[in-house]
Enzyme design. Structure first.
Site, PDB file in Angstrom:
ATOM      1  N   ARG A  68      64.183  65.032  23.708  1.00 46.22           N
ATOM      2  CA  ARG A  68      65.014  64.304  22.300  1.00 46.22           C
ATOM      3  C   ARG A  68      63.756  63.251  21.802  1.00 46.22           C
ATOM      4  O   ARG A  68      63.158  62.864  22.652  1.00 46.22           O
ATOM      5  CB  ARG A  68      66.194  63.808  22.781  1.00 46.22           C
ATOM      6  CG  ARG A  68      67.191  64.479  23.322  1.00 46.22           C
ATOM      7  CD  ARG A  68      68.185  63.785  23.911  1.00 46.22           C
ATOM      8  NE  ARG A  68      69.325  64.714  24.336  1.00 46.22           N
ATOM      9  CZ  ARG A  68      70.469  64.179  24.788  1.00 46.22           C
ATOM     10  NH1 ARG A  68      70.498  62.960  25.222  1.00 46.22           N
ATOM     11  NH2 ARG A  68      71.410  64.964  25.481  1.00 46.22           N
ATOM     12  N   THR A  69      64.063  62.888  20.544  1.00 49.17           N
ATOM     13  CA  THR A  69      63.167  61.866  20.055  1.00 49.17           C
ATOM     14  C   THR A  69      63.564  60.716  20.769  1.00 49.17           C
ATOM     15  O   THR A  69      64.822  60.317  20.852  1.00 49.17           O
ATOM     16  CB  THR A  69      63.504  61.640  18.648  1.00 49.17           C
ATOM     17  OG1 THR A  69      63.092  63.182  17.944  1.00 49.17           O
ATOM     18  CG2 THR A  69      62.649  60.857  17.987  1.00 49.17           C
ATOM     19  N   LEU A  70      62.648  59.827  21.316  1.00 50.25           N
ATOM     20  CA  LEU A  70      62.979  58.655  21.819  1.00 50.25           C
ATOM     21  C   LEU A  70      62.576  57.390  21.137  1.00 50.25           C
ATOM     22  O   LEU A  70      63.269  56.447  20.850  1.00 50.25           O
ATOM     23  CB  LEU A  70      62.257  58.585  23.198  1.00 50.25           C
ATOM     24  CG  LEU A  70      62.913  59.671  24.140  1.00 50.25           C
ATOM     25  CD1 LEU A  70      62.361  59.535  25.460  1.00 50.25           C
ATOM     26  CD2 LEU A  70      64.453  59.457  24.470  1.00 50.25           C
ATOM     27  N   ASN A 172      69.367  62.929  18.861  1.00 50.86           N
ATOM     28  CA  ASN A 172      68.026  63.475  18.744  1.00 50.86           C
ATOM     29  C   ASN A 172      67.603  63.392  17.188  1.00 50.86           C
ATOM     30  O   ASN A 172      67.424  64.397  16.675  1.00 50.86           O
ATOM     31  CB  ASN A 172      67.894  64.840  19.157  1.00 50.86           C
ATOM     32  CG  ASN A 172      66.648  65.474  19.135  1.00 50.86           C
ATOM     33  OD1 ASN A 172      65.682  64.827  19.109  1.00 50.86           O
ATOM     34  ND2 ASN A 172      66.355  66.742  19.155  1.00 50.86           N
TER      35      ASN A 172
END
Lengths: 291, 276
Positions: A68-70, A172
């Site tokens: 996922r986008t962190l 995300n």
């Protein structure tokens, strides 16, 4: 707890040991799995091996395996937009920052969407490109109907809201703040969507630092039916303040004009700046010995 | 059409290149009671004949609202019609949710047509036995469409489907050129006259017909019985036998003559349950 909610500092993740440590093991895992026969017990033994490795992995860096986008990596800074007499004016600089480095200086952060809208984005540039792909497909299908109907700015804005909000719900997000403006059938429309799906419409919107530096100016000086020249002057005023005060701003900007006829985007240009202030000429006048 | 060896399956072509099952489905539409629709640039009116099976029962619902800007009148297997109007409502509301905007009726009609086409090309399905008169608005104004069980759809200025619809069509054919610029009231009047044509001399009252209207700035609504009766009385449409020209409709002289009946449905008690 995922740390995407904490303030952004992109660089550290690149130097994370997580990337150095498990890569080789991941490669080994795949090779082993490819060669062995797919019998239950052999798979179990493989899984045991990788499991034990992963246990250590998860303890040292819980986000290593996350897809996922962190945090964002290459980011654009503010976008400022206003309604004016004939439609919408939007301004954004052409900078793509890589953390604190002003790395890319020709990033176009405003793109037209269909016949009636223009989208400006700040935040992660790759996510902006992804959004453009989604919108491309949306507009394509809209055109394929080949009837007299077309998606206007209001519809696109709402679609983007749903997109951003749904991604946020999956933890995300698309790490962008979007500005969507357009004119359809004489109706001007200007809206904003954040990365968590907060959306609203207004006569003037801004993202990022623009919220803090540009919107107060716009609140004071925006009025209905600005002419094109007045609008551009107002936007340049905002962009100049941002250039002085936002460290991720670069002095190369574009202004997009959207009217019923369509969108035109200016060639990149620079703003004149003035640095002859006493405090810059003699920075240490108040504190001798400092720099 | 007579029974032949190519009509068992919807996926069997006849040597003449016909799909009999689809054609039989269109026949089912003709057995339902009449429904008519007509439109001007800004308004669309749907009207239908609603006769109940017996005095004790209520009549079947034939007009459905799909959204504020889309309504549909059906003729044929009402159950199929109900399922399709549920689909329409679902599509409308999903579009509204994603785009904060009303679904253009032209697109809904194409989706319906594609849905109907699927049933003509699967061996385990059968075509929908209902014809839909879809009234709606989109960017270019008011529209009226007719969706067939075959998966075809057509746009109309005015149309009638169901039993004895030919009489209504004849009436509408005479008058349709003026519909584009008609006022809302005149559209309603013409709709009621057209309905009366299908009744073959029977007295028109609001208890046997349903009227719905939608327009630019006016959400789709089914008019209540009192309003309809008031309209019937005002335009003196009720009529009996072959009425001569009524007071406010000087061009109605030939309207009352007995309509030609090309569809007199034999009331077989053991056919599939349909509206009368």
């Amino acid at each position: 707890m995922l740390n995407f909610a904490t303030p952004v500092s992109p660089c550290p993740s690149l130097l994370d040991s997580s990337l150095l440590f498990p890569v080789s093991l991941r490669v080994i895992d795949r090779k082993i799995k490819a060669h062995l026969p797919t019998k239950a017990h052999s798979q179990v033994s493989i899984m045991n091996m990788s499991e034990s490795v992963q246990v250590t992995n998860n303890l040292t860096n819980p986000e290593a395996s996350s897809q996922r986008t962190l945090y964002p990596y290459v980011t654009g800074t503010s976008v400022v937009a206003i309604k004016y007499k004939d439609g919408i004016l939007m301004a954004a600089d052409m900078g793509g920052s890589y953390g604190s480095t002003l790395r890319y200086k020709s990033v176009e952060r405003m793109k037209s969407v269909g016949k009636h809208s223009v989208l400006g984005a700040s935040g992660e540039i790759s996510d902006f490109q992804e959004i453009l792909r989604y919108l491309d497909e949306l507009i394509l299908h809209d055109n394929m109907w080949d009837d007299g109907n077309s998606l206007g700015p209001k519809e696109v804005h709402n679609y983007l809201t749903r997109l951003m909000y749904n991604r946020r719900n999956k933890f995300n997000p698309l790490w962008n703040s979007l500005v969507l403006g357009g004119v359809k059938n004489g109706q001007k429309y200007l809206g904003s969507v954040s990365m968590i799906g907060v959306h609203f419409e207004d006569n003037h919107v801004a993202t990022g630092f623009g919220n803090h530096l540009a919107r107060p100016i716009l609140r004071d000086e925006w009025k209905e039916d600005l002419s094109f020249e007045e609008g551009v002057k107002l936007l340049e005023k905002c962009m100049r303040v941002l250039l002085y005060r936002d460290r991720s701003a670069v002095n190369k900007l574009q202004i997009a004009k959207l009217t019923e006829e369509g969108m035109t985007i200016s060639q990149p240009y620079s703003l004149k700046t003035f640095w002859g202030y006493g405090a810059f000429q003699n920075p240490t006048v108040g504190a001798e010995g400092s720099w | 059409m007579f029974r032949n060896q190519y009509d068992t399956d919807v996926t069997t072509w006849s040597p003449a290149g016909r799909l009999f099952q689809v054609e039989y489905a269109m026949e089912a539409v003709k057995q339902g009671s009449a429904a008519i629709g007509l439109r001007s640039k800004s308004h669309v009116v749907l009207a239908c004949v609603n006769k109940s099976n017996s005095e004790l029962s209520s009549h079947q619902k034939k007009i459905f609202k799909a959204d504020d800007h889309i309504g549909v009148a059906i003729a044929g297997l009402t159950a199929d019609g109900r399922v399709l109007s549920r689909y329409m409502r679902s599509e409308c509301i999903n579009y509204s949710y994603s785009y904060e905007s009303p679904l253009p009726v032209g697109r809904l009609v194409v989706q319906l047509a594609d849905k109907a086409q699927v049933c003509t090309q699967r061996s385990w399905k059968r075509p929908y036995g209902v014809g839909l008169l879809v009234a709606g608005l989109d960017e270019s104004g008011a529209h009226l469409y007719y969706n067939c069980p075959s998966g075809n759809y057509f746009e109309y200025q005015a149309f009638a489907i169901g039993s004895r619809s030919q009489a209504a069509k004849t009436y509408l054919e005479r008058k349709f050129e003026s519909f584009s610029t008609s006022s809302r009231e005149n559209l309603l009047k013409d709709a009621l006259f057209a309905i009366r044509e299908t009744l073959q001399g029977e007295r028109l009252t609001s208890s046997i017909c349903t009227v719905a209207v939608l327009g630019v700035g006016e959400a789709f609504q089914i008019l209540d019985q009192k309003t309809v009766q008031a309209l019937i009385d005002a335009f003196e449409i009720a009529g009996e036998e072959a009425p001569a020209a009524e007071g406010d409709a000087p061009d109605q002289s030939a309207a009352g003559s007995g309509p030609t009946t090309d569809q007199g449905p034999p009331a077989e008690p053991d056919v599939a349950p349909m509206e009368t």
